[in-house]
Enzyme design. Sequence first.
Site, short mmCIF file in Angstrom:
data_model
loop_
_atom_site.label_atom_id
_atom_site.label_comp_id
_atom_site.label_asym_id
_atom_site.label_seq_id
_atom_site.Cartn_x
_atom_site.Cartn_y
_atom_site.Cartn_z
N ASP A 189 107.30 -43.33 17.79
CA ASP A 189 108.58 -43.92 18.19
C ASP A 189 108.34 -44.72 19.48
OD1 ASP A 189 111.20 -44.71 18.37
OD2 ASP A 189 112.02 -42.75 17.89
C1 BGC Z 1 114.42 -45.23 17.94
C2 BGC Z 1 113.87 -45.52 16.57
C3 BGC Z 1 113.75 -47.00 16.37
C4 BGC Z 1 112.85 -47.56 17.45
C5 BGC Z 1 112.61 -49.05 17.32
C6 BGC Z 1 113.66 -45.97 19.03
O1 BGC Z 1 114.31 -45.87 20.25
O2 BGC Z 1 114.38 -43.84 18.17
O3 BGC Z 1 114.70 -44.95 15.59
O4 BGC Z 1 113.24 -47.27 15.09
O5 BGC Z 1 113.48 -47.31 18.71
O6 BGC Z 1 113.75 -49.77 17.60
#
Ligand code: BGC
Length: 765
Positions: free
Chosen positions: A287
């Site tokens: 993530d």
């Molecule tokens: C979120 C993810 C997301 C990623 C990219 C993160 O902060 O937890 O779900 O896909 O950002 O935007």
Amino acid sequence: MCNFRLKTFLIPCCALLILAGGVAAQTVSHEEAHRKAEELLKKMTVDEKVGQLNQSSGVTMPFLGSQKPDDLISQGKVGSVLWLIDVKEINRLQHIAVEKTRLHIPILFAFDVIHGYRTVFPVPLAMASSWDPSVEEQAQHLAGQDARAAGIDWTFTPMVDIARDARWGRIVEGAGEDPYLGAAMARAQVKGFQGDTLGPDSVLACVKHFAGYGAADGGRDYDSSYIPEELMENVYLVPFHAAEQAGAGSFMSAYMDLNDVPATGNKWLLTDVLRNDWGFKGFVVSDAFAVGSLTTHGFARDGEDAAYKAASAGVNMDMASQTYTRSLANVVSTSKVNDAQLDALVLPILETKYELGLFEHPYVDESKVETTLTRPEGLALERKVAGRSMVLLKNDNKTLPLAKSVKKIAVIGLLADSKSDIEGGWTVESLFGAPGKSHPVTVLAGIKNKLGPDAQVTYVAGPPMARLYPSLFDMISGARPPAPPTADEVADWLAKTKAAAGDADVVVAVLGELSSMSSESASRATLDLPGIQQQMLETVAATGKPVVLVLENGRPLDIRWAAEHVAAILEAWYPGTEGGNAVADVLFGDVNPGGKLPVSWPRSAGQEPLYYNHNLTHQPEDQPGFTSRYWDLNSKPLYPFGYGLSYTNFKFDHLRLSRKNVKAGEATEVEVEVTNTGAVAGDAVAEVYIHQRAGSASRPVRQLKGFKRVALQPGETQTLKFPLGKDELEFWSPQTKAWGVEPGTFDVWAGEDSTASLHAELVVE
Ligand code: BGC
């Protein structure tokens, strides 16, 4: 990076116009992709390999230390770029990667296409409420086609985290609390995005957040999860495994600590379970910033240790933190991660690029983007999916459906005409603050569209909720919070509300939460209607006029008062671009609601976590004496999992099993008849639940093991069949540490929700 309005940080577009050339690329088989990737790998230096493991931000975010990726790309240090949607900019960066680097390896462009790209579909929790995986597959297919046409090769979808706690803001992004329903919706979404195989027209899916993210302590986003292995196996991992089996090409490791080991450094999750047990052949991305934050967790000593721990646990790609870029080559030079391990991290990324056709066809055809994104079938499908996703929670059977001949309607509530809320979070608009490309229809507009110019529709908004709940973006940028409404302003709004309701034949109150109040970093400690919405509702109800409550929200709310005092309640969630028209379709009976709750609906936040598939206590609440209970609240949900009304009625009957006795591993078939006993056509959802009475572990009181949504004409009966075999009857036992079907007696129920009473017995010998 949900909810960050990045507008002000966007890179200015380069005016370079690039015309895509040539014929559409052909599908490359996995074997061919593998062979080509291996050949390419042999030519790569350590730095080039590490470059493929780096995902850089396509937008500059000075507050997070990220820079324009141009230099890194030209040095071959970027495998993927995220958060970039400007097609010209995508092409410009791709030209640098393909033309200016030694090995000409194209970039994989990624974005969160969560529930639509230009056409925004209902939020995932809503689509799960359709109990119709085929419509979610169609929606995600269209979203994927739009995204790919606009240069997005990879979406961070589906989110398949089980959410048993409505306080957790990200409940809106998943399919709710149940592993069986969650698995069905997970498979559908992977199919929708990727098709049968990855190719030049499909989008790579990313299953997230692996795993256990939804069990955050106290429902607080990012907080630690403590989940015993049996719960991981029987509940939390189930939809992930289903998505993997459906061919999902990538997974995203979660942010939080799982049983004290951060998911992004968790070898048990990322290697033992995902690769060794399940045989996953794709790649794992962390993530955002999660590799870097292994130090924040107090798990890694420094950046180098974080790179080592993430890479050796099984994280192929570092999203945005640049930790691999800075430190992984050093780690390799000390052989803590050896060459073979490094190659194993890079290989699936290269294979995926071949499979997606990026080597043959790296650029976006800019001339086709707008035509694709504005296809009329998108909006038609959106309206259909939205209609199928709504759940009728209450109806006094005389108020809904409303007559189209109604003359005077009062529409109440800020959400009724809020374009920025009806589509929910994770839209291009909400992420980038880019105005106006999708044209959402609000509920107010939908009602007006339905009734035409002759009806008198009066609208009272109420005070702006933004004055009580500033956006996350405002908080980040340090903007001064706006002053909450004064007592005089509130009194004034309530007086207007009362006048509008008093003068109307019927009141439609569109209440709920701002869309920014759910999703990432948006947990809530109460489930109350925010602002003065409750007062507005009580004001309109006090006029004695029939009141229909339409909810726009990302989680179940505390609506105990409404459940007693208003005539009808329709849960619309955030229904998407055509949402207002779809709400009007249901309110005026052009669409008969057939959605069902994918979550147990709590009475109050104090009950959370709340889920139907809990174990029996030794003293259930309905027995006398010392029982499992609250002094001050019924511990049952307000509405059970699987519940939802219709404008017609259904009767379930003749539940039978093709075999009442089977051997472990054999299957029986559940058969049940469902009849539409009312006067209008409607959709029934038949739900099958089981319970294992005794075994090597206590089993949940009920578990969903089959469902089907069927359309029935008045008087029509259908016989529905559901298999009940190894897949449905087995569970992972904490005593045997293995999956298996245990001999014993099973209860089987079929009916309209998780309290269904139609019962049969199955004996497994
Ligand atoms: C979120 C993810 C997301 C990623 C990219 C993160 O902060 O937890 O779900 O896909 O950002 O935007």
